[in-house]
Design a protein around this motif. Structure first.
Motif, short mmCIF file in Angstrom:
data_model
loop_
_atom_site.label_atom_id
_atom_site.label_comp_id
_atom_site.label_asym_id
_atom_site.label_seq_id
_atom_site.Cartn_x
_atom_site.Cartn_y
_atom_site.Cartn_z
N ASP A 10 50.86 58.87 50.25
CA ASP A 10 50.29 59.58 49.11
C ASP A 10 51.39 60.20 48.24
OD1 ASP A 10 47.79 58.90 49.95
OD2 ASP A 10 47.13 60.94 50.43
N ILE A 37 54.65 58.21 43.96
CA ILE A 37 54.13 58.47 42.61
C ILE A 37 54.63 57.37 41.68
CG2 ILE A 37 53.83 60.12 40.74
CD1 ILE A 37 52.86 61.15 43.45
N ARG A 67 46.15 56.06 41.84
CA ARG A 67 47.43 55.73 42.47
C ARG A 67 47.37 55.70 43.99
NH1 ARG A 67 49.95 59.79 44.99
NH2 ARG A 67 49.25 61.93 44.61
N LEU A 68 46.31 56.23 44.60
CA LEU A 68 46.30 56.44 46.05
C LEU A 68 46.27 55.13 46.83
CD1 LEU A 68 43.87 59.47 46.44
CD2 LEU A 68 46.37 59.48 46.62
N ARG A 75 58.98 62.43 42.25
CA ARG A 75 57.93 62.25 41.25
C ARG A 75 58.45 61.33 40.15
NH1 ARG A 75 53.28 64.59 41.45
NH2 ARG A 75 52.95 63.87 39.31
N ASP A 104 45.57 60.51 39.53
CA ASP A 104 45.80 60.91 40.93
C ASP A 104 44.86 60.21 41.90
OD1 ASP A 104 47.98 62.55 40.55
OD2 ASP A 104 46.77 64.31 40.10
N THR A 105 43.75 59.69 41.40
CA THR A 105 42.88 58.87 42.24
C THR A 105 43.31 57.42 42.20
OG1 THR A 105 41.00 60.34 41.88
CG2 THR A 105 40.51 58.10 42.60
N PRO A 118 50.88 59.44 34.72
CA PRO A 118 50.90 60.76 35.37
C PRO A 118 50.40 61.85 34.43
CG PRO A 118 52.91 59.56 35.89
CD PRO A 118 52.18 58.74 34.86
#
Length: 460
Positions: free
Chosen positions: A59, A62, A51-52, A19, A48-49, A42
């Motif tokens: 996935d 990070i 970065r995908l 992470r 979280d959307t 973060p």
């Protein structure tokens, strides 16, 4: 399948990325204040959307931050803030096969919002974040055409930077062959125009040198062609004599006119299944005559063939995939001289769940010298993608299968590789992707990125 819109990364296949931790050398709040777009860190809503990547296997990557750029100035601000302090990667469609567009603990420079498409006469200028499906729609609306890939959600910049193989390749050439100029933010933060008359070495490198090695592309201008009428077709040979079909296809496509593009899908398993499909620039009667010749050569009947005349845009949509995120492992090889069809089919027989996608080259691709652009595979017969869907849990076994197949193909004389199917485990990847153009590409990189701002595990 498509291309890669990447700049830099520090990511490795078959691993769980740590992470992100705070990177004190980067003042993220100062960057946020300088952006016209958005910055996601973060723990913040939307991170979280944002970065995908496209491939779910990555996935676990990070990044330290994702910058959603709204302008060229935003890209410059990202370079100024990150510099060599953290890994930095540009992302357009996010389709990097190795997840390089999402560097762990790095900065994702997302150019998806730079997506305008402007058709002016026989030229089209597109933002680096434009998806190829949107480009097709825009140029077709003006009665024009641009050759490109088949996955509609692939970013046009990543596709172009690696070459750009698609269903019109044999007639019109690679996507990069139509590039006339590119706007690029280089490592020093300067905005440069790369064209035949301005930064010609950089322009040369951007046509096949792979995504992310030399700067962040913010827009591209392409020469287009009048949109043709085409005939799409499918020949599902099934499990009937796949080696005979593959052998016949290799000699047939080599002799076919450039208007004909037909690829092979070979599905692995105890009884390998083979399909041939594609399009012909022209009418159904001439296409049918050519397909009849292929069937005669193969000696295998195809009772359920489909042959249909359609428009350029309808054909691009016919071949296009929906662009949904998935989990997959892929690699590539290049067929120079015809491969032993019995050996290739036997390889597929041993590997259930595998798929060999064999896309023909030749035609207009071979009319360009192998050193005239950075794309080196000008004299090849075809590109082979070795592909397998998987899950995160099954990734190690799937990756081992894919690379066993890649190694076996090399043993058959099917070597080299296509950088848009970038593979972190491919042996001797620099020579495989770039061949005789490697040294010049490395020189261009030293000129425009002397400090290695855009360095990643498979940068030139």
């Amino acid at each position: 399948m498509g291309g890669i819109g990447v700049a830099a990364a520090a990511t490795f296949a078959g691993r769980t990325a740590p992470r992100a931790t705070a990177a004190p050398a980067v003042d993220w709040e100062a960057l946020r204040a300088n952006l016209g777009g958005q910055l996601f860190l973060p723990g913040e809503p939307g991170f979280d959307t944002a970065r995908l990547p496209f491939n779910k296997l990555y996935d676990s990557n990070i990044p330290a931050a994702v910058a959603r750029c709204a302008s060229v100035a935003d890209v410059q601000a990202c370079l100024d803030a990150a510099g060599t302090r953290v890994p930095l990667a540009a992302r357009s469609g996010g389709h990097s096969y190795a997840g390089y567009s999402v560097p762990p603990d790095g900065l994702v420079v997302d150019v998806a919002d730079l997506s305008a498409v402007d058709v002016q006469g026989d030229l089209v200028t597109v933002g680096a974040g434009a998806r190829i499906g949107d480009v097709y729609t825009a140029v077709a609306g003006a009665g024009r055409a641009l050759p490109g890939g088949t996955c509609s959600s692939v970013g046009v910049s990543g596709l172009t930077l690696g070459g750009g193989i698609g269903v019109l390749t044999r007639k019109y050439g690679l996507t990069c062959d139509h590039l006339t100029a590119a706007e690029v933010v280089t490592a020093d933060g300067h905005v440069r125009t790369a064209s035949p008359g301005s930064e010609p070495d950089l322009f040369w490198a951007l046509r096949g040198g792979g995504g992310g090695n030399f700067g962040i592309v913010t827009s591209m201008t392409f020469r287009t062609d009048p949109a043709p009428g085409v005939t799409v077709f499918s020949l599902p040979f099934g499990t009937g004599a796949p080696a005979a079909v593959l052998g016949a296809w290799q000699s047939w496509i080599a002799a076919a006119p450039p208007e004909m593009w037909a690829n092979v899908l070979l599905f692995g398993g105890p009884q390998p299944e083979i399909r041939i499909g594609g399009c012909f620039v022209g009418g159904a009667p001439e296409a049918t005559a050519l397909l009849d010749d292929l069937v005669r050569r193969a000696g295998v009947e195809v009772p359920d063939r489909m042959v249909r005349e359609t428009t350029y845009l309808e054909a691009m949509r016919h071949f296009g995939t929906d662009g949904s995120r998935g989990a997959y492992v892929a690699s590539s090889r290049i067929i120079g001289a015809p491969a032993d069809p019995d050996a290739v089919v036997e390889l597929s027989r041993k590997h259930p769940g595998s798929l060999l996608i064999i896309d023909p080259l030749g035609g207009a691709v071979s009319e360009v010298d192998s050193t005239a652009t950075a794309f080196p595979h000008r004299d090849a017969l075809a590109a082979v993608q070795v592909y397998a869907d998987t899950t995160v849990e099954d990734e190690p076994a799937t990756r081992a299968m894919v690379h066993e197949m890649v190694t076996a193909l090399e043993g058959m004389g099917v070597g080299n590789g296509y950088v848009n199917y970038i593979d972190p485990d491919l042996p001797n990847w620099q020579q495989a992707y770039y061949g005789p153009n490697l040294a010049r590409l490395q020189g261009v990189s030293r000129t425009f990125d002397p400090q290695g701002v855009f360095r990643f595990p498979q940068s030139v």
